[in-house]
Design an enzyme around this catalytic site. Structure first.
Site, PDB file in Angstrom:
ATOM      1  N   SER A 238       0.827  -1.197   0.000  1.00 28.30           N
ATOM      2  CA  SER A 238       0.000   0.000   0.000  1.00 28.30           C
ATOM      3  C   SER A 238       0.868   1.257   0.000  1.00 28.30           C
ATOM      4  CB  SER A 238      -0.941  -0.048   1.205  1.00 28.30           C
ATOM      5  OG  SER A 238      -1.998   0.853   1.037  1.00 28.30           O
ATOM      6  N   ASP A 460      -8.971  -4.646  -5.566  1.00 24.52           N
ATOM      7  CA  ASP A 460      -8.439  -3.850  -4.454  1.00 24.52           C
ATOM      8  C   ASP A 460      -9.230  -2.548  -4.309  1.00 24.52           C
ATOM      9  OD1 ASP A 460      -6.843  -2.207  -2.731  1.00 24.52           O
ATOM     10  OD2 ASP A 460      -5.070  -3.347  -3.299  1.00 24.52           O
ATOM     11  N   HIS A 488      -7.481  -5.901  -0.281  1.00 24.18           N
ATOM     12  CA  HIS A 488      -6.356  -4.991  -0.404  1.00 24.18           C
ATOM     13  C   HIS A 488      -5.049  -5.753  -0.280  1.00 24.18           C
ATOM     14  CE1 HIS A 488      -4.047  -1.427  -0.338  1.00 24.18           C
ATOM     15  NE2 HIS A 488      -3.867  -1.350   0.963  1.00 24.18           N
TER      16      HIS A 488
END
Length: 519
Positions: A238, A460, A488
């Site tokens: 991320s 995602d 995610h």
């Protein structure tokens, strides 16, 4: 396992307060949902090499025990507050933890990890990852060849933490309507964000710009030196992809291997990033609603899950259910329960059950989901995740949309993304008021770096799949690896992705171009 033990690495919802942050990495067998202050690792080393000490207390505090066959050591290093003025700016402490397997052989060095946020602890992440593939964490092939090294970036958790937002302001933020309709309601949200920005500015002043991503990426090279590696091997999820990409641009000749999972597109501004996430979460919610239609009795709010959730939000605006601790389950708390549940496909069942319970007058499950996202403990205390999230995001961003622009986006995005659009527009408010200078990160090629693996998940919500190729292309040496899955980030959730990533990290074997891993 508790809910917070089943989430894989998660990342940011752009902006911050009204749509901020991340959920913690969790697949470990036991965690504490509390947000108590973390113990500092001891005096910082000022030389190139860290001074390590045993710290089995860290996994004990987090998980209740150490992982079988793992040893834990902690250290901290001193880094300049401003790398552009290393002798005149003072220092921050950056805290480190390394987990080393008793079965380690043919050691390749250290694998530095960052879970994203910004604001999530890399030290906590390294502990969770050390529990191995039996708990959905790093495969044995990795832990037996690398030390797993986690660091809390500057401003986060144990590393000179930013602390300037009160528990009461965070409660007000999360409880506020994610889509305030009247001007008076909108003004209340603006007032909260302005109060927070003013408070952080009063405490930190000009130093707020030192919490930028570029400064943290330069810290990573100091970490590389401290662990004694000639070149960096890194795994970032991320926001951690942005941190890794920035490192690759600054130190391309110091890269051994980088895996960037759940790509952030550095080329997009705050407005594009916020709309991208609104689109991503709306798509993930649609996938959840489709599952609900097909799940039959397993989804108690089917066949029209979208209608049920929308009705729950609307009802909460008029007559919210009161929870056991006295809080009202407002539209804001319900919204963050929804956000939390979409980070992993495992959360879909929990969301359906929580909305059903809420329909029956029980808000317990809604608050459990929302508090997990917010990192709010049972006593109403928060970690510094959102303080750090704001400090980093706003230091990075040069964009300062006006209130009129945000109000316009709120209306436009509500139409395009009915549940998430307005809230993501309001997520731009904090940085609109954030004081201090900005320090934007670079957005160019990593010239001279070896191939870098960029992993994307088609479903995602937080870092939409479309950003994967954009990051790879920007770096110039990026190789895209796709997982056709939900939630995610991808690694280490599926064998196909695991095999490709493991071969790359261990043998530097780059995945073939266009590799797509099935769900």
């Amino acid at each position: 396992m508790a809910r917070t033990q089943r989430r894989v690495m998660t990342g940011l919802v752009a902006g911050a307060l009204l749509a901020a942050g991340c959920a913690l990495p969790v697949y470990a067998p036991k965690t504490d949902d509390g947000a108590a202050p973390r113990e500092r690792p001891g005096p910082a080393a000022t030389g190139d090499n860290a001074i390590w000490r045993p710290c089995p207390d860290v996994p004990e505090d987090l998980v209740g025990r150490s992982a079988p066959g793992m040893r834990y050591e902690c250290a901290s290093i001193a880094v300049p507050q401003d790398w552009a003025d290393p002798s005149g700016s003072g220092t921050f402490e950056v805290a480190l933890l390394r987990a080393r397997s008793n079965r380690q052989h043919d050691r390749l060095g250290s694998l530095l990890v960052n879970p994203g946020g910004p604001g999530v602890s890399g030290i906590d992440t390294a502990v969770y990852l050390s529990f191995g593939q039996a708990f959905g964490q790093l495969p044995d092939e990795i832990t037996e060849r690398f030390d797993i090294v986690g660091f809390d970036p500057r401003g986060v958790a144990r590393s000179s933490p930013v602390e300037c937002i009160s528990n009461s302001d965070l409660d007000a933020t999360f409880g506020a309507d994610p889509d305030p309709d009247t001007q008076a309601e909108f003004d209340e949200v603006v007032a909260i964000n302005k109060r927070v920005a003013d408070g952080c500015g009063a405490k930190y002043g000009d130093k707020l710009r030192y919490f930028s991503t570029e400064q943290a990426a330069r810290d990573m090279d100091a970490v590389r030196e401290a662990v004694g590696d000639e070149k960096l091997t890194y795994l970032g999820w991320s926001y951690g992809t942005l941190l890794g990409a920035t490192y690759a641009q600054l130190f391309p000749n110091k890269v051994r291997a980088l895996v960037l999972d759940g790509a952030v597109d550095p080329g997009q501004d705050m407005i594009a990033g916020s709309e991208g996430q609104a689109k991503g979460f709306e798509r993930a919610f649609t996938n959840f609603a489709t599952w609900c239609t097909q799940a039959g009795g397993r989804c108690p709010i089917g066949p029209d899950a979208r209608g049920a959730v929308t009705a729950a939000l609307d009802k909460a605006r008029v007559s919210p259910v009161r929870g056991g601790d006295g809080r009202e389950a407002t539209a804001g708390w319900i919204f963050y329960a929804i956000i939390e549940s979409l980070y992993s496909e495992q959360g879909w069942q929990e969301l359906a059950d929580a909305i059903e319970d809420l329909q029956g007058g029980d808000a317990t499950a809604v608050f459990e989901l929302a508090d997990s996202y917010a990192k709010r403990d049972k006593s109403g205390n928060y970690s510094n995740l959102f303080d750090a999230n704001l400090a980093v995001n706003c230091a990075d961003s040069t964009a300062k949309p006006t209130l009129a622009q945000i109000r316009t986006y709120q209306s436009q995005w509500r139409t395009k993304y009915p549940i998430f659009g307005a809230a993501l527009a309001l997520g731009m408010l904090p940085c609109a008021y954030w004081p201090g200078e900005r320090d934007p990160y670079p957005t160019g090629a990593a010239k001279g770096a070896p191939p870098i693996v960029v992993v994307g998940t088609t479903g995602d919500p937080a870092t939409p799949y479309e950003q994967t190729a954009k990051l790879a292309d920007m770096l110039g040496v990026g190789v895209v690896l796709t997982w056709e899955g939900e939630g995610h980030t991808a690694y280490p959730q599926t064998d196909c992705v695991n095999q490709a990533v493991d071969k790359y990290l261990i043998d530097l074997e780059v995945p073939r171009a266009g590799l797509r891993c099935p769900r």
